[in-house]
Design a protein around this motif. Sequence first.
Motif, PDB file in Angstrom:
ATOM      1  N   ALA A   1       0.831  -1.209   0.000  1.00  0.00           N
ATOM      2  CA  ALA A   1       0.000   0.000   0.000  1.00  0.00           C
ATOM      3  C   ALA A   1       0.859   1.250   0.000  1.00  0.00           C
ATOM      4  N   ILE A   2       0.317   2.315  -0.610  1.00  0.00           N
ATOM      5  CA  ILE A   2       0.948   3.629  -0.586  1.00  0.00           C
ATOM      6  C   ILE A   2       0.043   4.569   0.190  1.00  0.00           C
ATOM      7  N   TYR A   3       0.653   5.439   0.995  1.00  0.00           N
ATOM      8  CA  TYR A   3      -0.091   6.362   1.855  1.00  0.00           C
ATOM      9  C   TYR A   3       0.404   7.786   1.633  1.00  0.00           C
ATOM     10  N   LEU A   4      -0.528   8.738   1.657  1.00  0.00           N
ATOM     11  CA  LEU A   4      -0.202  10.156   1.611  1.00  0.00           C
ATOM     12  C   LEU A   4      -0.721  10.821   2.878  1.00  0.00           C
ATOM     13  N   GLY A   5       0.064  11.742   3.411  1.00  0.00           N
ATOM     14  CA  GLY A   5      -0.347  12.445   4.618  1.00  0.00           C
ATOM     15  C   GLY A   5       0.184  13.856   4.655  1.00  0.00           C
ATOM     16  N   GLN A   6      -0.391  14.667   5.549  1.00  0.00           N
ATOM     17  CA  GLN A   6       0.028  16.058   5.677  1.00  0.00           C
ATOM     18  C   GLN A   6       1.231  16.210   6.591  1.00  0.00           C
ATOM     19  N   THR A   7       1.458  15.241   7.473  1.00  0.00           N
ATOM     20  CA  THR A   7       2.568  15.322   8.422  1.00  0.00           C
ATOM     21  C   THR A   7       3.525  14.155   8.219  1.00  0.00           C
ATOM     22  N   LEU A   8       4.628  14.219   8.950  1.00  0.00           N
ATOM     23  CA  LEU A   8       5.631  13.166   8.877  1.00  0.00           C
ATOM     24  C   LEU A   8       5.090  11.837   9.401  1.00  0.00           C
ATOM     25  N   ILE A   9       4.093  11.880  10.280  1.00  0.00           N
ATOM     26  CA  ILE A   9       3.474  10.665  10.804  1.00  0.00           C
ATOM     27  C   ILE A   9       2.433  10.194   9.803  1.00  0.00           C
ATOM     28  N   VAL A  10       2.753   9.198   9.038  1.00  0.00           N
ATOM     29  CA  VAL A  10       1.843   8.676   8.023  1.00  0.00           C
ATOM     30  C   VAL A  10       1.952   7.154   8.005  1.00  0.00           C
ATOM     31  N   ASP A  11       0.809   6.495   8.077  1.00  0.00           N
ATOM     32  CA  ASP A  11       0.772   5.033   8.092  1.00  0.00           C
ATOM     33  C   ASP A  11      -0.666   4.581   7.874  1.00  0.00           C
ATOM     34  N   GLN A  12      -0.953   3.318   8.151  1.00  0.00           N
ATOM     35  CA  GLN A  12      -2.275   2.766   7.885  1.00  0.00           C
ATOM     36  C   GLN A  12      -3.381   3.447   8.682  1.00  0.00           C
ATOM     37  N   ASN A  13      -3.038   4.050   9.824  1.00  0.00           N
ATOM     38  CA  ASN A  13      -4.027   4.736  10.658  1.00  0.00           C
ATOM     39  C   ASN A  13      -3.950   6.246  10.555  1.00  0.00           C
ATOM     40  N   ASN A  14      -2.945   6.763   9.869  1.00  0.00           N
ATOM     41  CA  ASN A  14      -2.737   8.209   9.765  1.00  0.00           C
ATOM     42  C   ASN A  14      -2.424   8.569   8.321  1.00  0.00           C
ATOM     43  N   SER A  15      -3.451   8.790   7.532  1.00  0.00           N
ATOM     44  CA  SER A  15      -3.245   9.140   6.132  1.00  0.00           C
ATOM     45  C   SER A  15      -4.461   9.887   5.611  1.00  0.00           C
ATOM     46  N   ALA A  16      -4.223  10.694   4.566  1.00  0.00           N
ATOM     47  CA  ALA A  16      -5.303  11.416   3.894  1.00  0.00           C
ATOM     48  C   ALA A  16      -5.734  10.709   2.630  1.00  0.00           C
ATOM     49  N   ALA A  17      -4.891   9.821   2.113  1.00  0.00           N
ATOM     50  CA  ALA A  17      -5.218   9.048   0.915  1.00  0.00           C
ATOM     51  C   ALA A  17      -4.359   7.796   0.885  1.00  0.00           C
ATOM     52  N   ARG A  18      -4.875   6.760   0.260  1.00  0.00           N
ATOM     53  CA  ARG A  18      -4.128   5.520   0.149  1.00  0.00           C
ATOM     54  C   ARG A  18      -4.584   4.751  -1.081  1.00  0.00           C
ATOM     55  N   ALA A  19      -3.725   3.875  -1.546  1.00  0.00           N
ATOM     56  CA  ALA A  19      -4.057   2.927  -2.610  1.00  0.00           C
ATOM     57  C   ALA A  19      -3.253   1.666  -2.338  1.00  0.00           C
ATOM     58  N   GLU A  20      -3.758   0.538  -2.777  1.00  0.00           N
ATOM     59  CA  GLU A  20      -3.064  -0.709  -2.485  1.00  0.00           C
ATOM     60  C   GLU A  20      -3.150  -1.683  -3.651  1.00  0.00           C
ATOM     61  N   VAL A  21      -2.232  -2.633  -3.623  1.00  0.00           N
ATOM     62  CA  VAL A  21      -2.213  -3.730  -4.586  1.00  0.00           C
ATOM     63  C   VAL A  21      -2.154  -5.019  -3.784  1.00  0.00           C
ATOM     64  N   VAL A  22      -3.114  -5.915  -4.026  1.00  0.00           N
ATOM     65  CA  VAL A  22      -3.120  -7.190  -3.310  1.00  0.00           C
ATOM     66  C   VAL A  22      -2.152  -8.149  -3.985  1.00  0.00           C
ATOM     67  N   SER A  23      -1.751  -9.172  -3.253  1.00  0.00           N
ATOM     68  CA  SER A  23      -0.706 -10.079  -3.734  1.00  0.00           C
ATOM     69  C   SER A  23      -1.087 -10.760  -5.035  1.00  0.00           C
ATOM     70  N   GLY A  24      -2.391 -11.063  -5.223  1.00  0.00           N
ATOM     71  CA  GLY A  24      -2.818 -11.751  -6.446  1.00  0.00           C
ATOM     72  C   GLY A  24      -2.598 -10.947  -7.700  1.00  0.00           C
ATOM     73  N   ALA A  25      -2.468  -9.612  -7.554  1.00  0.00           N
ATOM     74  CA  ALA A  25      -2.239  -8.743  -8.707  1.00  0.00           C
ATOM     75  C   ALA A  25      -0.761  -8.477  -8.951  1.00  0.00           C
ATOM     76  N   ILE A  26       0.092  -9.085  -8.154  1.00  0.00           N
ATOM     77  CA  ILE A  26       1.541  -8.901  -8.300  1.00  0.00           C
ATOM     78  C   ILE A  26       2.139 -10.174  -8.885  1.00  0.00           C
ATOM     79  N   ALA A  27       2.624 -10.081 -10.100  1.00  0.00           N
ATOM     80  CA  ALA A  27       3.170 -11.263 -10.772  1.00  0.00           C
ATOM     81  C   ALA A  27       4.462 -11.727 -10.111  1.00  0.00           C
ATOM     82  N   ASP A  28       5.330 -10.799  -9.776  1.00  0.00           N
ATOM     83  CA  ASP A  28       6.622 -11.146  -9.164  1.00  0.00           C
ATOM     84  C   ASP A  28       7.014  -9.999  -8.239  1.00  0.00           C
ATOM     85  N   PHE A  29       6.866 -10.205  -6.928  1.00  0.00           N
ATOM     86  CA  PHE A  29       7.143  -9.091  -6.019  1.00  0.00           C
ATOM     87  C   PHE A  29       8.632  -8.835  -5.852  1.00  0.00           C
TER      88      PHE A  29
END
Length: 226
Positions: free
Chosen positions: A154-182
Amino acid sequence: MKTINYIYSLLSIVVIMAMGCEKDNFDAPTSMLTGRVVHQGQPLGLRSGGVQLELWQHGYDLFSKIPIHVDQDGSFSARLFDGNYKLVLLRGNGPWADNTDSLDVNLKGTASVDVPVDPYFIITNQSFQRNGNEITGTVTIQQVNTSRSLERVAIYLGQTLIVDQNNSAARAEVVSGAIADFNQPIELTVSIPASLADKGYLFARIGVKATGVAEYLYSQPQQITL
């Protein structure tokens, strides 16, 4: 009789106040323990306050743990009394395999310790690029411990340096099934939300999650000028 009861009550109050003053006069701890959670000597990116270590000290009537919370850059610190401690990982808490081994910490004034862990995945070769109203992040995911499979990135965008799964203004993700070779570079694209578009900058971060584990392992946050 009333006079005697009054005297006893007054003496009780004096004793309680004296005990309270004695308790308040205990010296606060002044020694400092610092450290990092690392893999191959490199600190790991984590969710701020999401991972906790346990510090134990023998030799006292009350044998209880001292919780140590880890910052998002993998560092931690605690102000303690001098002494010998055992530092352990909290089971099931962290994007790595459980390890019941403990680290001996001899604290006298100051001490610094690295806590090695066995992460399921690590992130390398991180880069970010702005394309119009979107941010594209590129990373390579390397599997370290094979006991759990990849669930998502997953990718996260935030307004502050503290950005993660619980602290973000926007996010997008790719599940493992959509990744041919990680083991090959993975691209993730997320739209810049209106709440961040006029700020002049934002922070971006990428996280990887193993199956059956609550915590992500993250890249270090990067500031992007808009």
